[in-house]
Scaffold this motif. Structure first.
Motif: not given
Ligand SMILES: NC(=O)c1ccc[n+]([C@@H]2O[C@H](COP(=O)([O-])OP(=O)(O)OC[C@H]3O[C@@H](n4cnc5c(N)ncnc54)[C@H](OP(=O)(O)O)[C@@H]3O)[C@@H](O)[C@H]2O)c1
Length: 267
Positions: A34-37, A119-121
């Protein structure tokens, strides 16, 4: 179908994290990166039990499935970054509200299959609702792979892409509407003397039970409502208040507004 495959999640935020948790819980034999900012998010990704990739390009390199999970406005810049590194052997899945598959395909090499999913949470508890739509190059096996990914974290449905904004307005945003209903019912319980914790339990379990009645008995909600409403009883008085407060039309308008907003988000 998924065992041994590598999944790269670009943008492990609220929704990305909910999905990753649901997938890990489902024990699919997937290898997830995974990545994020922000660099601070790296620890959060590590804490989930997946591999944090240093950047989006390294994440997609060699991945079997790439999940675009950033905010819709960020999708064009992420695609500009990774587009050339994604081959037609990779399935690209986007959960970004309002971003058409055609827009995603623009920045990819020809032939890369794209599936759009809303999708949903509740996927975090494997009680999500995910709707899938295939793009121009998506074949049946691509949709099947996407379904294999989303069905362990809840229910799935396949619809025409033209309905994806509507789906966003209903089941994508829907958990927030239901939380508001639960919060209000719980508050009402407090107003009539029930301790807050018990009141929240009563409200949430009532919503869960009612939802299961609709899904598992397959009866129309109006019939189930009638079964609770005895002549000259208490429920009909409560229903009258809801009608006077325009609950039905308010919910209807909420879905319509959220659908419109999803259309506006298209980059
Ligand atoms: N939230 C929901 O209930 C829901 C439901 C259905 C669909 N969606 C869709 O899911 C997507 C994400 O929504 P969200 O609520 O999860 O948003 P979010 O919590 O803000 O998550 C977005 C993530 O993207 C990361 N990010 C930003 N720029 C990036 C970049 N250039 N490269 C890689 N990662 C980057 C952010 O990193 P940092 O953490 O470092 O800021 C953050 O982790 C949206 O497109 C939305 O339409 C959301």
């Amino acid at each position: 179908m998924l065992a041994g495959k590598t999944l790269a999640v670009l943008g492990v935020g609220t929704m990305g994290e909910a999905l990753v948790k649901g997938w890990l819980e489902s024990d699919l034999g997937l290898s997830v990166r995974g990545t994020a900012k922000r660099s601070a998010s790296r620890k959060r990704i590590e804490a989930l039990g997946i591999e944090p990739s240093p950047d989006n390009v390294s994440a997609v390199t060699g991945a079997d499935v790439v999940l675009l999970a950033t905010k819709p406005q960020v999708v064009p810049s992420v695609l500009a970054e990774v587009g050339a590194a994604i081959t037609p052997e990779t399935l690209v899945i986007s959960i970004a509200a309002g971003v058409p598959t055609a827009r995603i395909e623009q920045d990819l090499v020809p032939g890369v299959p794209v599936v759009r999913v809303m999708p949903n949470t509740p996927a975090v508890l494997r009680e999500g609702m995910s709707v899938l739509a295939g793009g121009a190059a998506a074949k049946e096996e691509d949709l099947a792979l996407a379904e294999a990914l989303f069905s362990p974290v809840g229910k799935t449905a396949v619809l025409d892409e033209g309905l994806m904004d509507a789906v966003t307005g209903l089941s994508g945003s829907g958990p927030a509407y239901v939380y508001l209903v639960i919060e209000s019912l719980a508050e009402a319980g407090v107003k009539v003397g029930i301790p807050r914790d018990t009141s929240t339990l009563l409200a949430a379990q009532t919503v869960l039970g009612a939802a299961r009645m609709v899904l598992e008995l397959g009866q129309h909600p109006a019939l189930l409502k009638d079964a609770v409403t005895t002549p000259a009883g208490c429920t009909v008085d409560g229903l009258m208040e809801l009608e006077e407060g325009k609950l039905r039309v308010t919910l209807l308008k909420a879905v319509v507004k959220a659908t419109q907003r999803s259309r506006e988000l298209a980059p």
